[in-house]
Design a protein around this motif. Structure first.
Motif, short mmCIF file in Angstrom:
data_model
loop_
_atom_site.label_atom_id
_atom_site.label_comp_id
_atom_site.label_asym_id
_atom_site.label_seq_id
_atom_site.Cartn_x
_atom_site.Cartn_y
_atom_site.Cartn_z
N ILE A 96 0.84 -1.21 0.00
CA ILE A 96 0.00 0.00 0.00
C ILE A 96 0.87 1.25 0.00
N GLN A 97 1.93 1.25 0.80
CA GLN A 97 2.80 2.42 0.86
C GLN A 97 3.58 2.64 -0.42
N GLN A 98 3.90 1.59 -1.15
CA GLN A 98 4.66 1.72 -2.39
C GLN A 98 3.79 1.91 -3.62
N ALA A 99 2.47 1.84 -3.47
CA ALA A 99 1.58 2.01 -4.62
C ALA A 99 1.61 3.45 -5.10
N GLN A 100 1.64 3.65 -6.41
CA GLN A 100 1.68 4.97 -7.00
C GLN A 100 0.25 5.50 -7.18
N PRO A 101 0.01 6.79 -6.93
CA PRO A 101 -1.35 7.34 -7.08
C PRO A 101 -1.75 7.42 -8.55
N VAL A 102 -3.05 7.30 -8.76
CA VAL A 102 -3.60 7.40 -10.12
C VAL A 102 -3.72 8.86 -10.53
N TYR A 103 -4.10 9.73 -9.59
CA TYR A 103 -4.29 11.15 -9.89
C TYR A 103 -3.01 11.91 -9.57
N ASN A 104 -2.65 12.84 -10.44
CA ASN A 104 -1.45 13.66 -10.28
C ASN A 104 -1.88 15.06 -9.84
N HIS A 105 -1.70 15.36 -8.57
CA HIS A 105 -2.13 16.66 -8.05
C HIS A 105 -1.25 17.79 -8.56
N VAL A 106 0.02 17.49 -8.92
CA VAL A 106 0.89 18.54 -9.46
C VAL A 106 0.37 19.02 -10.81
N ALA A 107 -0.06 18.06 -11.63
CA ALA A 107 -0.63 18.44 -12.93
C ALA A 107 -1.92 19.23 -12.75
N TRP A 108 -2.69 18.87 -11.74
CA TRP A 108 -3.92 19.63 -11.47
C TRP A 108 -3.60 21.08 -11.10
N GLU A 109 -2.59 21.28 -10.27
CA GLU A 109 -2.23 22.64 -9.87
C GLU A 109 -1.75 23.45 -11.08
N ASP A 110 -0.97 22.82 -11.95
CA ASP A 110 -0.51 23.54 -13.15
C ASP A 110 -1.67 23.89 -14.07
N SER A 111 -2.60 22.96 -14.23
CA SER A 111 -3.76 23.23 -15.06
C SER A 111 -4.61 24.36 -14.49
N TYR A 112 -4.75 24.39 -13.15
CA TYR A 112 -5.54 25.46 -12.52
C TYR A 112 -4.86 26.82 -12.72
N ARG A 113 -3.53 26.87 -12.58
CA ARG A 113 -2.85 28.14 -12.78
C ARG A 113 -2.97 28.64 -14.21
#
Length: 301
Positions: free
Chosen positions: A125-142
């Motif tokens: 569980i700790q090594q699983a990679q997230p499906v959603y990229n919050h960094v890309a979301w922040e760039d898209s919002y800016r």
């Protein structure tokens, strides 16, 4: 016989006056006998009421004495047990309840296997990679915010998280019946309507505030354009009013991030007039005799 004679059934007497006199005397004698009448049953207080067995409940006293004796006996037994425990030199080990378990090793092995599997699950569980990229979301919002700011005619005012529920609500433009940008001081209370009866102010702030040396009940209401501020002084029974036009209202809203409590902290009272204290110059950018303050008038209740 006639009808009148048939209805008259009184006892026939020789003289009506003498008969009435005798009847009234008999009634008077009957009342006197009733007043002098005595009861056949004796209802007086009995003589045995003052005896000892009536005043003292000996059985209840005996039961209470036995209960107290039982409590004293239990307390003595408990005290003797505590005293015996304190006199003992060391702790006596508890006797074994039974023979050792035959499947102890099997249960220990099973517990270790379960712990190992749980650690493996936690590691995955700790090594699983997230499906959603919050960094890309922040760039898209800016980028989206930059596009919105470039395409907007007026400064962008987005709703931010704030403790106050008030926010500026855009209203559709109307014709000659629309409301003016600012009202004359003393025109009315904080809750008003337009000439067409469609626009209605909405309260965005209502709280007690100390302005100067006095305590005021401050209310703010807006229709999405102007901001109506009223401060009620309970001691002097008067209301100070201030109306801020749309341009100044939007500037205050942007500077304080939509928090009307911070706008209320800028209120001042000078010469019986309610003003807004801003050190950055006039609100609308034009020369102002008030030195960066917009003032209102006072109305006596």
């Amino acid at each position: 016989r006639s009808a009148a004679a048939a209805m008259y059934r009184a006892i026939p007497v020789a003289n009506r006056a003498c008969a009435d006199r005798v009847q009234s005397r008999n009634q008077q004698l009957h009342r006197e006998r009733i007043k002098k009448m005595r009861p056949q049953v004796d209802t007086a207080e009995p003589k045995v009421i003052h005896m000892d067995h009536r005043r003292n409940n000996l059985k209840r006293e005996q039961m209470l004495e036995e209960r107290y004796y039982e409590i004293d006996r239990e307390n003595r037994i408990l005290l003797q047990k505590m005293s015996d425990m304190m006199k003992q030199s060391g702790h006596t080990p508890r006797a074994k309840s039974g023979p050792p378990s035959l499947n102890r090793d099997a249960r220990k092995t099973q517990l270790m296997q379960i712990t190992k599997e749980n650690q493996s699950i936690l590691k995955r569980i700790q090594q699983a990679q997230p499906v959603y990229n919050h960094v890309a979301w922040e760039d898209s919002y800016r980028r989206s915010y930059a596009y919105l700011k470039n395409s907007s005619e007026y400064p962008v005012v987005l709703k931010r998280k704030s403790s106050q529920a008030g926010s500026l609500t855009p209203l559709p433009h109307s014709g000659a019946g629309s409301r003016a940008e600012s009202r004359a001081p003393g025109e009315g209370g904080a809750l008003t309507h337009s000439a067409s009866g469609v626009v209605e102010d909405r309260y965005v702030f209502k709280e007690g505030k100390r302005i100067g040396q006095r305590y005021y009940l401050v209310e703010m209401a807006t229709d999405g354009r102007t901001l109506a501020v009223s401060a009620f002084d309970g001691d002097q029974q008067r209301t100070l009013e201030l109306v801020i036009n749309e341009r100044n209202h939007r500037r205050l809203y942007r500077e304080h991030n939509g928090d009307y409590s911070l706008i209320a902290d800028k209120l001042r009272v000078e010469s019986d007039q309610l003003t807004v204290d801003l050190s950055g110059g006039p609100l609308d950018g034009r020369p102002d005799s008030g030195g960066g303050r917009q003032s209102g008038m006072a109305a006596t209740m």
